[in-house]
Design an enzyme around this catalytic site. Structure first.
Site, PDB file in Angstrom:
ATOM      1  N   ASP A   1       0.836  -1.206   0.000  1.00  0.00           N
ATOM      2  CA  ASP A   1       0.000   0.000   0.000  1.00  0.00           C
ATOM      3  C   ASP A   1       0.871   1.257   0.000  1.00  0.00           C
ATOM      4  O   ASP A   1       1.598   1.522   0.949  1.00  0.00           O
ATOM      5  CB  ASP A   1      -0.883  -0.002   1.254  1.00  0.00           C
ATOM      6  CG  ASP A   1      -1.812   1.193   1.305  1.00  0.00           C
ATOM      7  OD1 ASP A   1      -3.000   1.020   1.003  1.00  0.00           O
ATOM      8  OD2 ASP A   1      -1.347   2.306   1.653  1.00  0.00           O
TER       9      ASP A   1
ATOM     10  N   LYS B   1      -2.862   5.966  -4.032  1.00  0.00           N
ATOM     11  CA  LYS B   1      -3.937   6.890  -3.655  1.00  0.00           C
ATOM     12  C   LYS B   1      -3.802   8.205  -4.413  1.00  0.00           C
ATOM     13  O   LYS B   1      -2.688   8.743  -4.523  1.00  0.00           O
ATOM     14  CB  LYS B   1      -3.886   7.159  -2.139  1.00  0.00           C
ATOM     15  CG  LYS B   1      -3.764   5.888  -1.324  1.00  0.00           C
ATOM     16  CD  LYS B   1      -3.890   6.097   0.166  1.00  0.00           C
ATOM     17  CE  LYS B   1      -3.571   4.807   0.907  1.00  0.00           C
ATOM     18  NZ  LYS B   1      -2.127   4.536   1.051  1.00  0.00           N
TER      19      LYS B   1
ATOM     20  N   HIS C   1      -7.349   9.909  -1.519  1.00  0.00           N
ATOM     21  CA  HIS C   1      -6.630   9.846  -0.233  1.00  0.00           C
ATOM     22  C   HIS C   1      -7.412  10.488   0.916  1.00  0.00           C
ATOM     23  O   HIS C   1      -7.357   9.998   2.039  1.00  0.00           O
ATOM     24  CB  HIS C   1      -5.254  10.493  -0.387  1.00  0.00           C
ATOM     25  CG  HIS C   1      -4.219   9.948   0.538  1.00  0.00           C
ATOM     26  ND1 HIS C   1      -2.888   9.942   0.246  1.00  0.00           N
ATOM     27  CD2 HIS C   1      -4.321   9.389   1.773  1.00  0.00           C
ATOM     28  CE1 HIS C   1      -2.215   9.398   1.260  1.00  0.00           C
ATOM     29  NE2 HIS C   1      -3.069   9.062   2.190  1.00  0.00           N
TER      30      HIS C   1
ATOM     31  N   GLN D   1     -10.540   3.202   3.282  1.00  0.00           N
ATOM     32  CA  GLN D   1      -9.376   2.943   4.147  1.00  0.00           C
ATOM     33  C   GLN D   1      -9.309   4.031   5.225  1.00  0.00           C
ATOM     34  O   GLN D   1      -9.182   5.212   4.890  1.00  0.00           O
ATOM     35  CB  GLN D   1      -8.093   2.934   3.308  1.00  0.00           C
ATOM     36  CG  GLN D   1      -6.896   2.504   4.134  1.00  0.00           C
ATOM     37  CD  GLN D   1      -5.571   2.652   3.405  1.00  0.00           C
ATOM     38  OE1 GLN D   1      -4.775   3.529   3.723  1.00  0.00           O
ATOM     39  NE2 GLN D   1      -5.333   1.800   2.426  1.00  0.00           N
TER      40      GLN D   1
ATOM     41  N   LEU E   1      -1.506  -0.298  14.338  1.00  0.00           N
ATOM     42  CA  LEU E   1      -0.723  -0.383  15.580  1.00  0.00           C
ATOM     43  C   LEU E   1      -0.710   0.981  16.283  1.00  0.00           C
ATOM     44  O   LEU E   1       0.081   1.198  17.208  1.00  0.00           O
ATOM     45  CB  LEU E   1       0.717  -0.831  15.272  1.00  0.00           C
ATOM     46  CG  LEU E   1       0.855  -2.072  14.382  1.00  0.00           C
ATOM     47  CD1 LEU E   1       2.332  -2.358  14.081  1.00  0.00           C
ATOM     48  CD2 LEU E   1       0.210  -3.290  15.050  1.00  0.00           C
TER      49      LEU E   1
ATOM     50  N   LYS F   1       2.884  -0.787   8.942  1.00  0.00           N
ATOM     51  CA  LYS F   1       4.143  -0.299   8.360  1.00  0.00           C
ATOM     52  C   LYS F   1       5.307  -0.774   9.215  1.00  0.00           C
ATOM     53  O   LYS F   1       5.279  -0.660  10.446  1.00  0.00           O
ATOM     54  CB  LYS F   1       4.121   1.238   8.315  1.00  0.00           C
ATOM     55  CG  LYS F   1       5.445   1.883   7.927  1.00  0.00           C
ATOM     56  CD  LYS F   1       6.254   2.358   9.129  1.00  0.00           C
ATOM     57  CE  LYS F   1       7.624   2.875   8.759  1.00  0.00           C
ATOM     58  NZ  LYS F   1       8.455   3.199   9.943  1.00  0.00           N
TER      59      LYS F   1
ATOM     60  N   ILE G   1       8.432  -7.182   9.844  1.00  0.00           N
ATOM     61  CA  ILE G   1       7.607  -7.426   8.648  1.00  0.00           C
ATOM     62  C   ILE G   1       7.170  -8.896   8.647  1.00  0.00           C
ATOM     63  O   ILE G   1       6.010  -9.215   8.376  1.00  0.00           O
ATOM     64  CB  ILE G   1       8.388  -7.052   7.361  1.00  0.00           C
ATOM     65  CG1 ILE G   1       8.648  -5.537   7.322  1.00  0.00           C
ATOM     66  CG2 ILE G   1       7.639  -7.495   6.101  1.00  0.00           C
ATOM     67  CD1 ILE G   1       9.574  -5.072   6.201  1.00  0.00           C
TER      68      ILE G   1
ATOM     69  N   GLU H   1       6.956 -10.874  11.348  1.00  0.00           N
ATOM     70  CA  GLU H   1       6.043 -11.054  12.499  1.00  0.00           C
ATOM     71  C   GLU H   1       4.620 -10.597  12.153  1.00  0.00           C
ATOM     72  O   GLU H   1       3.637 -11.259  12.498  1.00  0.00           O
ATOM     73  CB  GLU H   1       6.608 -10.229  13.656  1.00  0.00           C
ATOM     74  CG  GLU H   1       5.768 -10.199  14.899  1.00  0.00           C
ATOM     75  CD  GLU H   1       6.355  -9.191  15.922  1.00  0.00           C
ATOM     76  OE1 GLU H   1       7.595  -9.026  16.009  1.00  0.00           O
ATOM     77  OE2 GLU H   1       5.552  -8.568  16.636  1.00  0.00           O
ATOM     78  N   ASN H   2       4.531  -9.487  11.432  1.00  0.00           N
ATOM     79  CA  ASN H   2       3.226  -8.880  11.163  1.00  0.00           C
ATOM     80  C   ASN H   2       2.392  -9.657  10.143  1.00  0.00           C
ATOM     81  O   ASN H   2       1.234  -9.307   9.902  1.00  0.00           O
ATOM     82  CB  ASN H   2       3.399  -7.431  10.681  1.00  0.00           C
ATOM     83  CG  ASN H   2       3.964  -6.526  11.759  1.00  0.00           C
ATOM     84  OD1 ASN H   2       4.012  -6.906  12.928  1.00  0.00           O
ATOM     85  ND2 ASN H   2       4.399  -5.340  11.377  1.00  0.00           N
TER      86      ASN H   2
HETATM   87  P1  A2P Z   1       9.486   0.285  12.343  1.00  0.00           P
HETATM   88  O1  A2P Z   1       9.068   0.761  10.975  1.00  0.00           O
HETATM   89  O2  A2P Z   1      10.725   0.973  12.840  1.00  0.00           O
HETATM   90  O3  A2P Z   1       9.562  -1.211  12.440  1.00  0.00           O
HETATM   91  P2  A2P Z   1       1.322   1.549  12.088  1.00  0.00           P
HETATM   92  O4  A2P Z   1       1.324   0.439  11.111  1.00  0.00           O
HETATM   93  O5  A2P Z   1       0.158   1.546  13.030  1.00  0.00           O
HETATM   94  O6  A2P Z   1       1.467   2.894  11.418  1.00  0.00           O
HETATM   95  O7  A2P Z   1       2.612   1.371  13.032  1.00  0.00           O
HETATM   96  C1  A2P Z   1       3.907   1.515  12.498  1.00  0.00           C
HETATM   97  C2  A2P Z   1       4.902   1.720  13.628  1.00  0.00           C
HETATM   98  O8  A2P Z   1       4.977   0.544  14.437  1.00  0.00           O
HETATM   99  C3  A2P Z   1       6.291   1.977  13.111  1.00  0.00           C
HETATM  100  O9  A2P Z   1       6.894   2.911  13.981  1.00  0.00           O
HETATM  101  C4  A2P Z   1       6.958   0.614  13.175  1.00  0.00           C
HETATM  102  O10 A2P Z   1       8.357   0.769  13.402  1.00  0.00           O
HETATM  103  C5  A2P Z   1       6.299  -0.009  14.373  1.00  0.00           C
HETATM  104  N1  A2P Z   1       6.139  -1.473  14.229  1.00  0.00           N
HETATM  105  C6  A2P Z   1       5.608  -2.123  13.171  1.00  0.00           C
HETATM  106  N2  A2P Z   1       5.550  -3.456  13.396  1.00  0.00           N
HETATM  107  C7  A2P Z   1       6.049  -3.649  14.631  1.00  0.00           C
HETATM  108  C8  A2P Z   1       6.253  -4.810  15.425  1.00  0.00           C
HETATM  109  N3  A2P Z   1       5.905  -6.012  14.995  1.00  0.00           N
HETATM  110  N4  A2P Z   1       6.810  -4.625  16.659  1.00  0.00           N
HETATM  111  C9  A2P Z   1       7.147  -3.412  17.124  1.00  0.00           C
HETATM  112  N5  A2P Z   1       6.968  -2.277  16.409  1.00  0.00           N
HETATM  113  C10 A2P Z   1       6.425  -2.390  15.181  1.00  0.00           C
END
Ligand code: A2P
Length: 277
Positions: free
Chosen positions: A53, A83, A113, A163, A192, A232, A239, A241-242
């Protein structure tokens, strides 16, 4: 999980126009248009993501395209969103420029957007961008229930996605219900809380119960409701883990505890403080 809107493997949502959007994607807001973005996109695709995205306003479409090419994953296997920046006038011309920067022939999803200048003026151009094949699906972002109703009253092709900022702390229940009523998929950005919600005691407790991380709990809260989510990160291990979201389930009690974190009062608005007004 609403079985009627997800694919058999539970990993993608079927949109009202029949196209499929993977529930887990990588967001690249605030990722620099250089190696940082190229690597994040390449890692995500290597790790199995099939959904990226970006946006004209992020200024990093060129790096997204480069990451895609470097990954070696065939373009047609990846769902790409960009967007329309509503400070510009012409969604068709801007879509063409996005395709050039991305180095692709079409995007999977093209969304307005934010509703700057009102929710309806840009839509005919969005419909035309779809008509010309620049975008497979079209939608909006940061639209509240009232914006959606105004748009639906004039649209020929209805938007398939809205979105918005969405998480247990921003559980915009009335907006979600308005979207469901009109077969618009709500998609969650900042799931997050741009990192802030990861410090929540409630989220940490539920994560411990499942042997998971707080990020995975916050993301699972979305995907279990068939809400596509685009966290993000620029770190490879995060990346990875998510995207591990499909091998555990939150119980009804977990969901209720998370739902109770809402600070929006179940609003039908997309944002508490729109930045374009
Ligand atoms: P980073 O890019 O340094 O990993 P959102 O998706 O809500 O915008 O959140 C993004 C923020 O959360 C970024 O600052 C990112 O930091 C951090 N982040 C993303 N995934 C994780 C994770 N699995 N654990 C800890 N922080 C994370």
């Amino acid at each position: 999980m609403s079985t009627d809107v997800v694919t058999a493997d539970g990993r993608a949502r079927v949109l009202a126009d029949g196209n499929e959007i993977p529930l887990a994607g990588l967001g690249v807001w605030q990722v620099a248009n250089d190696r940082e973005c190229v690597d994040a996109v390449r890692w995500a695709l290597e790790l199995g993501y099939r959904h990226i995205d970006t946006a004209q306003a992020y200024g990093n479409e060129a790096s997204v395209g480069q990451g895609l090419r470097e990954s070696g994953v065939p373009r047609e296997q990846v769902f790409i969103t960009t967007k329309f920046f509503p400070g510009r006038k012409d969604p068709v011309a801007e879509a063409r420029r996005s395709l050039q920067r991305l180095g692709v022939d079409y995007v999977d999803l093209y969304i307005i957007h934010w509703p700057q200048g009102g929710p309806t003026w840009a839509w005919p151009g969005m419909e035309q961008a779809r008509e010309r094949g620049y975008a497979r699906s079209i939608g909006v972002s940061n639209f509240g229930a009232s914006d959606l109703r105004q748009l639906l009253a004039t649209a020929t092709v209805p938007p398939v996605i809205n979105q918005v900022q969405f998480s247990p702390y921003e559980y915009r229940k009335a907006l979600l219900e308005t979207c469901q009523e009109h077969e618009i998929a709500l998609e969650a950005y900042s799931p997050l809380g741009t990192g802030r919600h990861l410090a929540s005691d409630t989220v940490a407790r539920i994560a411990r119960r499942h042997g998971r991380t707080p990020a995975q709990v916050l993301l699972r809260w979305c995907v279990q409701r068939a809400i596509p989510v685009i966290p993000k990160s620029t770190h490879r291990e995060r990346i990875a883990e998510n995207a591990q979201l499909f091998d555990f389930r939150l119980s009804d009690e977990d969901l209720a505890e998370l739902d109770a974190l809402d600070r929006t009062g179940g609003t039908d608005r997309a944002l508490e403080r729109p930045w374009w007004r």
